[in-house]
Design a protein around this motif. Structure first.
Motif, mmCIF file in Angstrom:
data_model
loop_
_atom_site.group_PDB
_atom_site.id
_atom_site.type_symbol
_atom_site.label_atom_id
_atom_site.label_comp_id
_atom_site.label_asym_id
_atom_site.label_seq_id
_atom_site.Cartn_x
_atom_site.Cartn_y
_atom_site.Cartn_z
ATOM 1 N N LYS A 118 0.838 -1.193 0.000
ATOM 2 C CA LYS A 118 0.000 0.000 0.000
ATOM 3 C C LYS A 118 0.878 1.250 0.000
ATOM 4 C CE LYS A 118 -3.710 2.340 2.531
ATOM 5 N NZ LYS A 118 -4.586 2.494 1.360
ATOM 6 N N GLY A 119 0.590 2.169 -0.916
ATOM 7 C CA GLY A 119 1.326 3.405 -1.006
ATOM 8 C C GLY A 119 2.599 3.328 -1.831
ATOM 9 N N SER A 120 2.960 2.113 -2.273
ATOM 10 C CA SER A 120 4.181 1.949 -3.050
ATOM 11 C C SER A 120 3.863 1.961 -4.546
ATOM 12 C CB SER A 120 4.862 0.622 -2.685
ATOM 13 O OG SER A 120 5.965 0.358 -3.532
ATOM 14 N N THR A 121 4.859 2.229 -5.348
ATOM 15 C CA THR A 121 4.735 2.143 -6.806
ATOM 16 C C THR A 121 5.649 1.056 -7.364
ATOM 17 O OG1 THR A 121 6.437 3.843 -7.120
ATOM 18 C CG2 THR A 121 4.140 4.591 -7.011
ATOM 19 N N THR A 122 6.226 0.240 -6.485
ATOM 20 C CA THR A 122 7.165 -0.800 -6.893
ATOM 21 C C THR A 122 6.546 -2.182 -6.703
ATOM 22 O OG1 THR A 122 9.061 0.571 -6.268
ATOM 23 C CG2 THR A 122 9.447 -1.791 -6.524
ATOM 24 N N ILE A 123 6.500 -2.949 -7.770
ATOM 25 C CA ILE A 123 6.007 -4.321 -7.705
ATOM 26 C C ILE A 123 7.148 -5.216 -7.235
ATOM 27 C CG2 ILE A 123 5.072 -6.249 -9.027
ATOM 28 C CD1 ILE A 123 3.883 -4.135 -10.953
ATOM 29 N N ALA A 124 6.977 -5.862 -6.080
ATOM 30 C CA ALA A 124 8.033 -6.676 -5.472
ATOM 31 C C ALA A 124 7.717 -8.152 -5.647
ATOM 32 C CB ALA A 124 8.175 -6.343 -3.996
ATOM 33 N N THR A 125 8.727 -8.943 -6.010
ATOM 34 C CA THR A 125 8.553 -10.397 -6.118
ATOM 35 C C THR A 125 8.533 -11.000 -4.724
ATOM 36 O OG1 THR A 125 9.644 -10.504 -8.279
ATOM 37 C CG2 THR A 125 9.546 -12.529 -6.993
ATOM 38 N N LEU A 126 7.432 -11.659 -4.412
ATOM 39 C CA LEU A 126 7.295 -12.313 -3.113
ATOM 40 C C LEU A 126 7.894 -13.708 -3.148
ATOM 41 C CD1 LEU A 126 6.029 -11.844 -0.293
ATOM 42 C CD2 LEU A 126 3.932 -12.891 -1.172
ATOM 43 N N ALA A 127 7.688 -14.429 -4.254
ATOM 44 C CA ALA A 127 8.210 -15.792 -4.399
ATOM 45 C C ALA A 127 8.289 -16.137 -5.876
ATOM 46 C CB ALA A 127 7.313 -16.794 -3.672
ATOM 47 N N SER A 128 9.227 -17.045 -6.222
ATOM 48 C CA SER A 128 9.412 -17.488 -7.602
ATOM 49 C C SER A 128 9.175 -18.990 -7.690
ATOM 50 C CB SER A 128 10.830 -17.184 -8.095
ATOM 51 O OG SER A 128 11.064 -15.805 -8.209
ATOM 52 N N PHE A 129 8.498 -19.419 -8.750
ATOM 53 C CA PHE A 129 8.269 -20.847 -8.982
ATOM 54 C C PHE A 129 9.474 -21.459 -9.683
ATOM 55 C CE2 PHE A 129 4.067 -18.990 -8.662
ATOM 56 C CZ PHE A 129 3.444 -19.861 -7.782
ATOM 57 N N ASN A 130 9.753 -22.746 -9.363
ATOM 58 C CA ASN A 130 10.914 -23.409 -9.947
ATOM 59 C C ASN A 130 10.550 -24.617 -10.806
ATOM 60 O OD1 ASN A 130 10.330 -25.508 -8.139
ATOM 61 N ND2 ASN A 130 11.893 -24.887 -6.669
ATOM 62 N N GLY A 131 9.279 -24.808 -11.089
ATOM 63 C CA GLY A 131 8.850 -25.949 -11.878
ATOM 64 C C GLY A 131 8.413 -27.105 -11.004
ATOM 65 N N THR A 132 9.256 -27.532 -10.093
ATOM 66 C CA THR A 132 8.890 -28.611 -9.176
ATOM 67 C C THR A 132 7.737 -28.192 -8.287
ATOM 68 O OG1 THR A 132 11.170 -29.436 -9.180
ATOM 69 C CG2 THR A 132 9.745 -30.140 -7.368
ATOM 70 N N ASP A 133 7.746 -26.930 -7.847
ATOM 71 C CA ASP A 133 6.652 -26.433 -7.005
ATOM 72 C C ASP A 133 5.592 -25.698 -7.822
ATOM 73 O OD1 ASP A 133 7.884 -24.032 -7.630
ATOM 74 O OD2 ASP A 133 8.625 -23.644 -5.604
ATOM 75 N N GLY A 134 5.669 -25.809 -9.158
ATOM 76 C CA GLY A 134 4.674 -25.186 -10.017
ATOM 77 C C GLY A 134 5.328 -24.356 -11.103
ATOM 78 N N ALA A 135 4.575 -24.095 -12.168
ATOM 79 C CA ALA A 135 5.053 -23.279 -13.273
ATOM 80 C C ALA A 135 3.867 -22.669 -13.995
ATOM 81 C CB ALA A 135 5.883 -24.117 -14.257
ATOM 82 N N ASP A 136 4.045 -21.441 -14.473
ATOM 83 C CA ASP A 136 3.058 -20.776 -15.311
ATOM 84 C C ASP A 136 1.716 -20.547 -14.599
ATOM 85 O OD1 ASP A 136 2.081 -19.586 -17.635
ATOM 86 O OD2 ASP A 136 1.360 -21.483 -18.442
ATOM 87 N N PRO A 137 1.701 -19.802 -13.494
ATOM 88 C CA PRO A 137 0.418 -19.439 -12.894
ATOM 89 C C PRO A 137 -0.325 -18.456 -13.798
ATOM 90 C CG PRO A 137 2.189 -18.263 -11.799
ATOM 91 C CD PRO A 137 2.839 -19.213 -12.760
ATOM 92 N N GLU A 138 -1.541 -18.777 -14.155
ATOM 93 C CA GLU A 138 -2.295 -17.939 -15.085
ATOM 94 C C GLU A 138 -3.530 -17.315 -14.450
ATOM 95 O OE1 GLU A 138 -3.075 -20.000 -18.720
ATOM 96 O OE2 GLU A 138 -1.004 -20.688 -18.916
ATOM 97 N N THR A 139 -3.716 -17.548 -13.163
ATOM 98 C CA THR A 139 -4.810 -16.920 -12.422
ATOM 99 C C THR A 139 -4.228 -16.261 -11.186
ATOM 100 O OG1 THR A 139 -5.232 -19.025 -11.286
ATOM 101 C CG2 THR A 139 -6.569 -18.530 -13.237
ATOM 102 N N GLY A 140 -5.021 -15.460 -10.516
ATOM 103 C CA GLY A 140 -4.545 -14.731 -9.353
ATOM 104 C C GLY A 140 -4.501 -15.579 -8.102
ATOM 105 N N VAL A 141 -4.493 -14.917 -6.965
ATOM 106 C CA VAL A 141 -4.438 -15.586 -5.671
ATOM 107 C C VAL A 141 -5.641 -15.167 -4.828
ATOM 108 C CG1 VAL A 141 -1.928 -15.832 -5.642
ATOM 109 C CG2 VAL A 141 -2.972 -13.743 -4.735
ATOM 110 N N VAL A 142 -5.912 -15.968 -3.794
ATOM 111 C CA VAL A 142 -6.948 -15.633 -2.818
ATOM 112 C C VAL A 142 -6.312 -15.635 -1.437
ATOM 113 C CG1 VAL A 142 -8.858 -16.512 -4.195
ATOM 114 C CG2 VAL A 142 -7.668 -18.060 -2.623
#
Length: 324
Positions: free
Chosen positions: A70-94
């Motif tokens: 909130k209040g920021s203009t910078t998109i920060a990476t929270l986590a990266s997928f490595n294939g084993t734990d998933g790849a190509d997320p095409e929907t958002g999160v809940v």
């Protein structure tokens, strides 16, 4: 206030995160993406922080979960997928009530081959305060594969759809993962007449009914589904000894259905179905008892808006990858 994303535009022409404040029609750009595709929009927590996914980028280029504070203009990476734990997320999160994040990846997980877009997809969690991706469930190919988003009900159960799979001709499924479980329960296999290839997950109303969109040969449709109580083979609203007798009678049956005791939707009555029944033994649904066959059948509510034949948007192109 309303928040969302665009697939293009912004400082690098790779899209933006925007806001439309209450009682306004003005669009305010909050931040600009610098590369990877993003198709799932954003979700806000109680503090006003926004979360979403990119389908590529990150340390392995298999996609990320990002945060815009909130209040920021910078998109920060929270986590990266490595294939084993998933790849190509095409929907958002809940977000659940504890601000834990849940979502799906279309590929990765079981069947993933390093360096190749492969695997059958995952449901993942990122615990509040953590940056670790935890696999809640992996899809193992037919009859369930290529998930497209999840949603939460008030009890914390996860519901979603797969774009392919099922026991009625590979038209896709609706699934449930009970709270605190890693077990995938197949609630419905589409058969084409009631829809197929659901692309956007489902939504849950206050009564627990599920709503979503899918395709038919003629046009897209909106469907509704009332989830049955897992383990309730006879559909009387209670998981009890009568259901256990049905499962025992049909144990090992192939080409089985829910009413035969096949609760995970793999077409066979087996040990995994017994585990589901045991976990829910003694439970009674708060809704009126319904016929099991009816409870696991989608009802088509109305045709949805069909895409234009000349639609060349990135979202349309991405959706087309999963159509037969």
């Amino acid at each position: 206030n309303r928040y969302g994303t665009t697939a293009a535009g912004g400082a690098s022409n790779h899209g933006t995160i925007f806001e439309i404040t209450k009682e306004s029609t003005a669009v305010t750009t909050l931040a600009s993406f610098n590369g990877a595709d993003h198709f799932g929009g954003v979700t806000a927590d109680a503090a006003g922080n926004l979360y979403g996914t990119t389908s590529a980028g990150g340390t392995s280029n298999w996609g990320t979960v990002f945060e815009l504070a909130k209040g920021s203009t910078t998109i920060a990476t929270l986590a990266s997928f490595n294939g084993t734990d998933g790849a190509d997320p095409e929907t958002g999160v809940v977000l659940d009530s504890a601000d834990n994040l849940y979502g799906t990846t279309t590929y990765g997980g079981f069947g993933y081959t390093p360096g190749v877009l492969s695997g059958y997809g995952t449901v993942f969690e990122i615990v509040n305060g953590s940056t670790d991706i935890v696999t809640v469930a992996s899809f193992f190919g037919p009859p369930n594969m290529y998930p497209s988003g999840v949603t939460l009900d008030s009890a914390g159960n996860l519901y979603g759809t797969t774009r392919e799979g099922g026991v009625n001709g590979n038209f896709g499924t609706v699934f449930e993962i009970p709270k605190g479980s890693n077990t995938l329960i197949s609630l419905l296999s589409f058969d084409g007449t009631n829809g197929g290839e659901p692309q956007g997950g489902v939504r849950v109303d206050s009564s627990g009914n599920l709503y979503g969109t899918a395709f038919t040969v003629a046009y897209p449709i909106v469907f509704t589904l009332t989830p049955p109580l897992p383990g309730d083979a006879n559909g009387n609203g209670t998981v009890d000894f009568a259901d256990l007798l049905i499962l025992a009678r049909d144990y090992g049956m192939k080409n089985a259905t829910w009413s035969d005791g096949d609760f995970n939707g793999d077409g066979t009555v087996g040990f995994d179905d017994l585990v589901i029944l045991a976990r829910n033994y003694g439970k009674t649904t708060t809704a009126a008892a319904t016929n099991a066959a009816a409870a696991t059948r989608a009802t088509v509510l109305a045709p949805a808006i069909a895409p234009r034949p000349d639609d060349q948007s990135p979202r349309a192109a991405r959706a087309g990858r999963h159509r037969r």
